[in-house]
Design an enzyme around this catalytic site. Sequence first.
Site, PDB file in Angstrom:
ATOM      1  N   GLU A   9     -20.427  16.159  22.819  1.00  0.00           N
ATOM      2  CA  GLU A   9     -19.734  16.384  24.088  1.00  0.00           C
ATOM      3  C   GLU A   9     -18.353  15.723  24.097  1.00  0.00           C
ATOM      4  OE1 GLU A   9     -23.931  17.126  24.440  1.00  0.00           O
ATOM      5  OE2 GLU A   9     -22.835  15.380  23.705  1.00  0.00           O
ATOM      6  N   GLY A  57     -18.406  -3.648  16.794  1.00  0.00           N
ATOM      7  CA  GLY A  57     -18.768  -3.882  18.187  1.00  0.00           C
ATOM      8  C   GLY A  57     -18.025  -2.960  19.130  1.00  0.00           C
ATOM      9  N   GLU A  99     -12.635   6.175   9.649  1.00  0.00           N
ATOM     10  CA  GLU A  99     -14.071   6.427   9.486  1.00  0.00           C
ATOM     11  C   GLU A  99     -14.328   7.840   8.987  1.00  0.00           C
ATOM     12  OE1 GLU A  99     -18.167   5.700  12.033  1.00  0.00           O
ATOM     13  OE2 GLU A  99     -16.328   6.163  13.123  1.00  0.00           O
TER      14      GLU A  99
END
Length: 399
Positions: free
Chosen positions: A377, A127, A246
């Site tokens: 970006e 989340g 990750e």
Amino acid sequence: MSDNEAFRTDVRTWLDTHLSGEFAGLRGTGGPGRDHEAFEERLAWNRHLAAAGWTGLGWPEEYGGRGLSLEQQVIFHEEYARADAPHTVNHLGEQLLGPTLIAFGTEEQKQRFLPKILDVTELWAQGYSEPGAGSDLASVATKARLDERTGEWVVDGQKIWTSLAHCAQWIFVLARTEPGSVKHAGLSFLLVPIDQPGVEVRPIEQLTGGSEFNEVFFTGARTSADLVVGEVGGGWRIATGLLGFERGVSTLGQQVGFARELDDLIDVARGNGSIDDPVIRDRLAQLKVEFEVMRANAVRGLSRLDGGSDSAAGGGAASIAKLVWGNWHRKLGEVAMQVRGPASLLQSSGPEAYNLDNWQRLFLFSRADTIYGGSDEIQKNILAERVLGLPKEPKVALA
């Protein structure tokens, strides 16, 4: 034979032996844009892996892991990808939350959650992103307040692009717990059960036809006061540490999958004669060269990172890797459409109203590769501002 060579043989032999029988048809299933495929069967496979000790490879043995070296973890992911084994359903728990709890959680949190992550009996969702806070996570608006009467956090807000929330039992949530705080300050990292009246999950149908991403709405959702990881108000450090996990060793396994996709595309080009087109042949050759550079860069980057480091660590190695593989994979999808020519525009025949082939699905999903997991970006800003020390990008107020 060295220990690593023996380990590689063990992994390869085990996968060859066990990707058979009830699991034989799972090869190549799942993955980005295809997580809707054979979910229950892949869940059973993931639990089969766990029972054989193939989860938590890098976790410390004291928490049920194997304590394997970085080299052996890389070997496992490489062999897993080479075997075309099914995409696991527990990546967010095993690869992200588990290491984060080991690094930052309390002993009670570790004892409560790690065993169920390892044996794949509890699945997790992430989340982070919100409609107004995608790659710019510091702008999250989801709020949580502590109800002193019940000893619970009360969560209100909305998350979006939440992978596999419709299949998960828990979600880790970055929420604002200090009223009036802005940007990185005042955020906390909470562990929230999904199966409760205050949580609503709405799948988002994608261009690929799948719905592994979701919107998640919190309306007075509750979780225990002790289910905050790290300090209250210190969630930014935990959130960025998780993102460091990750972009870890599984990246090299991911690249083995990329190599297979490229080799398969070259075979298609040979088969339909498009490889004789000098422009297509040049683009395929360029992809091959760029892949080798990407892999070498990933190996170098891993050697400079500690688990849980944020994207600015190691000279921005994680951000560089994300920029490189995201753009390379998107280009692969574009070249695949060029190789297949007019056939790429036609839907495959089949019983489904929207039946994409693997190349069409690759092209459509890879359009998002430069957005999810931190857009190009944002990665460039991390490198410019936090690694190179350049002036911050001016903020433009919206009318």
